[in-house]
Design a protein around this motif. Structure first.
Motif, PDB file in Angstrom:
ATOM      1  N   GLY A  47       0.788  -1.231   0.000  1.00  0.00           N
ATOM      2  CA  GLY A  47       0.000   0.000   0.000  1.00  0.00           C
ATOM      3  C   GLY A  47       0.817   1.277   0.000  1.00  0.00           C
ATOM      4  O   GLY A  47       0.363   2.306  -0.505  1.00  0.00           O
ATOM      5  N   ALA A  48       2.042   1.214   0.546  1.00  0.00           N
ATOM      6  CA  ALA A  48       2.786   2.455   0.736  1.00  0.00           C
ATOM      7  C   ALA A  48       4.240   2.409   0.271  1.00  0.00           C
ATOM      8  O   ALA A  48       4.939   3.399   0.391  1.00  0.00           O
ATOM      9  CB  ALA A  48       2.749   2.842   2.215  1.00  0.00           C
ATOM     10  N   GLY A  49       4.684   1.278  -0.219  1.00  0.00           N
ATOM     11  CA  GLY A  49       6.064   1.197  -0.702  1.00  0.00           C
ATOM     12  C   GLY A  49       7.044   0.878   0.397  1.00  0.00           C
ATOM     13  O   GLY A  49       6.652   0.429   1.468  1.00  0.00           O
ATOM     14  N   PRO A  50       8.292   1.081   0.142  1.00  0.00           N
ATOM     15  CA  PRO A  50       8.910   1.768  -0.983  1.00  0.00           C
ATOM     16  C   PRO A  50       8.873   0.954  -2.277  1.00  0.00           C
ATOM     17  O   PRO A  50       8.675  -0.265  -2.261  1.00  0.00           O
ATOM     18  CB  PRO A  50      10.360   1.999  -0.524  1.00  0.00           C
ATOM     19  CG  PRO A  50      10.625   0.914   0.442  1.00  0.00           C
ATOM     20  CD  PRO A  50       9.300   0.614   1.116  1.00  0.00           C
ATOM     21  N   ALA A  51       9.105   1.652  -3.367  1.00  0.00           N
ATOM     22  CA  ALA A  51       8.956   1.060  -4.697  1.00  0.00           C
ATOM     23  C   ALA A  51       9.856  -0.154  -4.910  1.00  0.00           C
ATOM     24  O   ALA A  51       9.450  -1.118  -5.555  1.00  0.00           O
ATOM     25  CB  ALA A  51       9.222   2.109  -5.766  1.00  0.00           C
ATOM     26  N   ASP A  52      11.064  -0.142  -4.376  1.00  0.00           N
ATOM     27  CA  ASP A  52      11.967  -1.274  -4.592  1.00  0.00           C
ATOM     28  C   ASP A  52      11.466  -2.537  -3.905  1.00  0.00           C
ATOM     29  O   ASP A  52      11.633  -3.641  -4.424  1.00  0.00           O
ATOM     30  CB  ASP A  52      13.398  -0.948  -4.161  1.00  0.00           C
ATOM     31  CG  ASP A  52      13.534  -0.641  -2.679  1.00  0.00           C
ATOM     32  OD1 ASP A  52      12.648   0.023  -2.102  1.00  0.00           O
ATOM     33  OD2 ASP A  52      14.564  -1.048  -2.091  1.00  0.00           O
ATOM     34  N   ARG A  53      10.818  -2.397  -2.754  1.00  0.00           N
ATOM     35  CA  ARG A  53      10.253  -3.571  -2.069  1.00  0.00           C
ATOM     36  C   ARG A  53       9.015  -4.081  -2.800  1.00  0.00           C
ATOM     37  O   ARG A  53       8.785  -5.282  -2.877  1.00  0.00           O
ATOM     38  CB  ARG A  53       9.945  -3.247  -0.618  1.00  0.00           C
ATOM     39  CG  ARG A  53      11.256  -3.023   0.162  1.00  0.00           C
ATOM     40  CD  ARG A  53      11.024  -2.696   1.585  1.00  0.00           C
ATOM     41  NE  ARG A  53      10.764  -3.931   2.315  1.00  0.00           N
ATOM     42  CZ  ARG A  53      10.315  -3.943   3.564  1.00  0.00           C
ATOM     43  NH1 ARG A  53      10.069  -2.817   4.202  1.00  0.00           N
ATOM     44  NH2 ARG A  53      10.103  -5.089   4.174  1.00  0.00           N
ATOM     45  N   ILE A  54       8.216  -3.192  -3.357  1.00  0.00           N
ATOM     46  CA  ILE A  54       7.064  -3.606  -4.163  1.00  0.00           C
ATOM     47  C   ILE A  54       7.550  -4.370  -5.389  1.00  0.00           C
ATOM     48  O   ILE A  54       7.006  -5.421  -5.742  1.00  0.00           O
ATOM     49  CB  ILE A  54       6.200  -2.396  -4.572  1.00  0.00           C
ATOM     50  CG1 ILE A  54       5.571  -1.752  -3.342  1.00  0.00           C
ATOM     51  CG2 ILE A  54       5.139  -2.808  -5.586  1.00  0.00           C
ATOM     52  CD1 ILE A  54       4.890  -0.424  -3.617  1.00  0.00           C
ATOM     53  N   GLU A  55       8.583  -3.870  -6.023  1.00  0.00           N
ATOM     54  CA  GLU A  55       9.135  -4.533  -7.204  1.00  0.00           C
ATOM     55  C   GLU A  55       9.660  -5.923  -6.856  1.00  0.00           C
ATOM     56  O   GLU A  55       9.457  -6.875  -7.611  1.00  0.00           O
ATOM     57  CB  GLU A  55      10.245  -3.686  -7.832  1.00  0.00           C
ATOM     58  CG  GLU A  55      10.915  -4.324  -9.031  1.00  0.00           C
ATOM     59  CD  GLU A  55       9.977  -4.620 -10.193  1.00  0.00           C
ATOM     60  OE1 GLU A  55      10.329  -5.483 -11.017  1.00  0.00           O
ATOM     61  OE2 GLU A  55       8.891  -4.013 -10.292  1.00  0.00           O
TER      62      GLU A  55
END
Length: 81
Positions: A47-55
């Protein structure tokens, strides 16, 4: 190639959440096995990232889908995480 049907669960790394989530996916999604993709606070990360962890989560789920032809993806969170 793995035999049987698979689902994938994006779940908290907390060991207390592993078996209940796997059991729920097995029972409700009618699969033989569950690939578990874990990260502390998985629902918050999505829901909130950070983007590298979502990726990284996306890459891990993609691996499950490609290797095991997972047909369902569950996202789990729990109180206090």
């Amino acid at each position: 190639m793995a035999s049987g049907t698979f689902g994938t669960a994006i779940n908290c790394i907390d060991g207390r959440a592993q078996r209940p989530v796997a059991d729920w996916v097995l029972m409700n999604c009618h699969v033989d096995y569950v690939d578990m993709v874990t990260v502390p606070g998985a629902d918050h990360v999505l829901g909130a990232g950070p983007a590298d962890r979502i990726e990284r989560l996306r890459e891990d789920v993609t691996l499950s889908v490609q290797a095991h032809h997972s047909q369902v993806i569950a996202i789990a969170g729990h109180h206090g995480c």
